[in-house]
Design an enzyme around this catalytic site. Structure first.
Site, PDB file in Angstrom:
ATOM      1  N   GLY A  25       0.833  -1.202   0.000  1.00  0.00           N
ATOM      2  CA  GLY A  25       0.000   0.000   0.000  1.00  0.00           C
ATOM      3  C   GLY A  25       0.861   1.243   0.000  1.00  0.00           C
ATOM      4  O   GLY A  25       1.947   1.276  -0.584  1.00  0.00           O
ATOM      5  N   GLN A  27       2.766   2.916   2.273  1.00  0.00           N
ATOM      6  CA  GLN A  27       4.137   2.802   2.757  1.00  0.00           C
ATOM      7  C   GLN A  27       4.890   1.665   2.076  1.00  0.00           C
ATOM      8  O   GLN A  27       6.067   1.807   1.737  1.00  0.00           O
ATOM      9  CB  GLN A  27       4.151   2.590   4.275  1.00  0.00           C
ATOM     10  CG  GLN A  27       3.968   3.853   5.078  1.00  0.00           C
ATOM     11  CD  GLN A  27       5.131   4.815   4.972  1.00  0.00           C
ATOM     12  OE1 GLN A  27       6.274   4.413   4.740  1.00  0.00           O
ATOM     13  NE2 GLN A  27       4.848   6.090   5.129  1.00  0.00           N
ATOM     14  N   ARG A  47      -0.447 -11.893  -2.405  1.00  0.00           N
ATOM     15  CA  ARG A  47      -1.292 -13.076  -2.525  1.00  0.00           C
ATOM     16  C   ARG A  47      -1.544 -13.370  -3.993  1.00  0.00           C
ATOM     17  O   ARG A  47      -1.469 -12.475  -4.849  1.00  0.00           O
ATOM     18  CB  ARG A  47      -2.609 -12.863  -1.790  1.00  0.00           C
ATOM     19  CG  ARG A  47      -2.405 -12.579  -0.301  1.00  0.00           C
ATOM     20  CD  ARG A  47      -3.696 -12.746   0.482  1.00  0.00           C
ATOM     21  NE  ARG A  47      -3.508 -12.366   1.875  1.00  0.00           N
ATOM     22  CZ  ARG A  47      -2.951 -13.119   2.802  1.00  0.00           C
ATOM     23  NH1 ARG A  47      -2.502 -14.334   2.470  1.00  0.00           N
ATOM     24  NH2 ARG A  47      -2.820 -12.705   4.047  1.00  0.00           N
ATOM     25  N   SER A  50      -3.260 -11.000  -6.836  1.00  0.00           N
ATOM     26  CA  SER A  50      -3.285  -9.617  -6.348  1.00  0.00           C
ATOM     27  C   SER A  50      -3.184  -8.640  -7.509  1.00  0.00           C
ATOM     28  O   SER A  50      -2.361  -8.798  -8.424  1.00  0.00           O
ATOM     29  CB  SER A  50      -2.131  -9.370  -5.378  1.00  0.00           C
ATOM     30  OG  SER A  50      -2.021  -7.994  -5.080  1.00  0.00           O
ATOM     31  N   HIS A 106       5.117   1.386  12.259  1.00  0.00           N
ATOM     32  CA  HIS A 106       4.213   1.979  13.244  1.00  0.00           C
ATOM     33  C   HIS A 106       4.293   1.099  14.491  1.00  0.00           C
ATOM     34  O   HIS A 106       4.435  -0.117  14.385  1.00  0.00           O
ATOM     35  CB  HIS A 106       2.794   2.033  12.688  1.00  0.00           C
ATOM     36  CG  HIS A 106       1.824   2.810  13.525  1.00  0.00           C
ATOM     37  ND1 HIS A 106       2.201   3.742  14.464  1.00  0.00           N
ATOM     38  CD2 HIS A 106       0.462   2.802  13.557  1.00  0.00           C
ATOM     39  CE1 HIS A 106       1.131   4.276  15.019  1.00  0.00           C
ATOM     40  NE2 HIS A 106       0.062   3.715  14.500  1.00  0.00           N
ATOM     41  N   GLY A 132       3.473   7.628   2.390  1.00  0.00           N
ATOM     42  CA  GLY A 132       4.400   6.978   1.479  1.00  0.00           C
ATOM     43  C   GLY A 132       4.627   7.732   0.186  1.00  0.00           C
ATOM     44  O   GLY A 132       5.728   7.712  -0.372  1.00  0.00           O
ATOM     45  N   GLU A 225     -10.358  31.140   1.616  1.00  0.00           N
ATOM     46  CA  GLU A 225      -9.884  31.731   2.854  1.00  0.00           C
ATOM     47  C   GLU A 225      -9.612  30.683   3.932  1.00  0.00           C
ATOM     48  O   GLU A 225      -8.590  30.732   4.620  1.00  0.00           O
ATOM     49  CB  GLU A 225     -10.909  32.750   3.382  1.00  0.00           C
ATOM     50  CG  GLU A 225     -11.017  34.006   2.543  1.00  0.00           C
ATOM     51  CD  GLU A 225      -9.753  34.861   2.608  1.00  0.00           C
ATOM     52  OE1 GLU A 225      -8.920  34.653   3.509  1.00  0.00           O
ATOM     53  OE2 GLU A 225      -9.605  35.729   1.731  1.00  0.00           O
ATOM     54  N   SER A 250       1.538  39.275   7.716  1.00  0.00           N
ATOM     55  CA  SER A 250       1.252  40.696   7.936  1.00  0.00           C
ATOM     56  C   SER A 250       0.884  40.964   9.390  1.00  0.00           C
ATOM     57  O   SER A 250       0.482  40.057  10.128  1.00  0.00           O
ATOM     58  CB  SER A 250       0.106  41.141   7.036  1.00  0.00           C
ATOM     59  OG  SER A 250      -1.118  40.560   7.473  1.00  0.00           O
TER      60      SER A 250
END
Length: 323
Positions: A25, A27, A47, A50, A106, A132, A225, A250
């Site tokens: 996927g 990553q 798999r 796929s 992770h 990724g 905005e 500003s």
């Protein structure tokens, strides 16, 4: 905290190692391609049948069935969605070589015990701090994405060196590798996703848009905005920090931020943020994630449908160039 970069890291621990990327996927695709371009022997585990096989082969990557790819690898990187890593690991564990290494991007699966690694495996994490797609584009530009790294299990005595070499190979050490832990990375990442960048910021953008439109401002102007300027502030913060960003805008914008910001993000917001962090640490989010996957993702499907129907999305589409 020390930040390690390319010159600080020995690439040798990854030399002559074969890496299996499990999960192609966001990553997985980026890391596989970056490894390949860094000269690492990488195989994508897929798999049978796929739809990703054609894409991976088209990029010049080697593809193999999951069990075969894992059995051939010295390092198995689990880059599939967090919620399926437990069942995925149990499936592939018999195929993992004795003394091999198991890698993550992770901390959730280890921290909340979705995965209980075999005792003979090295277990480390290299967690790029971004999607990724950006990891890949930065690599191709000669740049990198900062990442956190950690070791949860060091059976060989070389897990740290391997983790750092991996972070170098995917380009993250160009920007910097920061030492962390699976727990710290997981909790901080889930908190950010729930309460800050991915959770609160879009809700503030939507609320601001709705407030202007309700006050008679056209949807297109309200969008420009409240939403359109987000990238500008993100770029300024990236380049100069928050204080530098304020100094670059500003006086009008800075005074507006000074007067209005604390009224929106008040003590009540900070208290609710603390509650979110407490719930994450208690495992409430991890439990919700596993239930969502078991139920077939009904909450996510509903949220996606609702997001596509928002007036702010209609304004976004109206401002896009016509094909």
């Amino acid at each position: 905290m020390d930040i390690l970069r390319d010159a600080d890291i020995d690439p040798a621990p990854l030399l002559n190692k074969r890496v299996a990327i499990v999960g192609f996927g966001n990553q997985g695709r980026a890391q596989a391609l970056n490894l390949h371009d860094s000269g690492v022997d990488v195989v994508v585990a897929l798999r049978g049948g796929s739809s990703s096989s054609t894409e991976a082969l088209g990029h010049g990557l080697e593809v193999a069935l999951v069990a075969d790819a894992v059995a051939s690898a010295d390092l198995v990187m689990l880059l599939a969605p967090d919620e399926i890593l437990g069942s995925l690991y149990r499936e592939i564990e018999p195929s993992i070589r004795p003394g091999a290494a198991l890698g993550f991007s992770h901390g959730l699966a280890i921290h909340f015990h979705f995965v209980a690694p075999r005792d003979d495996l090295d277990v480390f994490m290299v967690a790029p701090k971004g999607p990724g797609t950006a990891l890949r584009s930065l690599y191709q530009q000669g740049d990198g994405m900062i990442a956190l790294w950690a070791v949860a299990q060091d059976r060989s005595g070389a897990a740290r060196a391997l983790a750092l070499a991996y972070g170098r190979a995917i380009g993250c050490a160009r920007a910097g590798l920061l030492a962390s832990s699976f727990a710290e990375e997981c909790e901080a990442d889930l908190f950010n996703e729930s309460a800050v960048v991915w959770g609160a910021v879009p809700e503030i953008l939507i609320a601001g848009f709705d407030t202007l439109v309700a006050g008679g401002v056209s949807p297109q102007v309200a969008y420009m905005e409240c939403v359109g300027e987000l990238k500008l502030i993100a770029d300024l913060i990236e380049a100069r920090g928050i204080a530098g960003m304020r100094e670059a805008i500003s006086n009008t914008a800075e005074l507006g931020a000074t007067l209005g910001g604390p009224r929106i993000v008040d003590a009540g917001v900070r208290q609710r943020m603390a509650e979110v962090l407490t719930e994450i640490r208690a495992g409430k989010f991890a439990n919700a994630l596993t239930r969502e996957e078991a139920d077939g993702y009904p909450r996510l499907e509903q949220a996606r449908a609702e997001a596509r129907a928002l007036p702010v999305e209609q304004a976004f589409r109206s401002l896009r160039p016509k094909p």
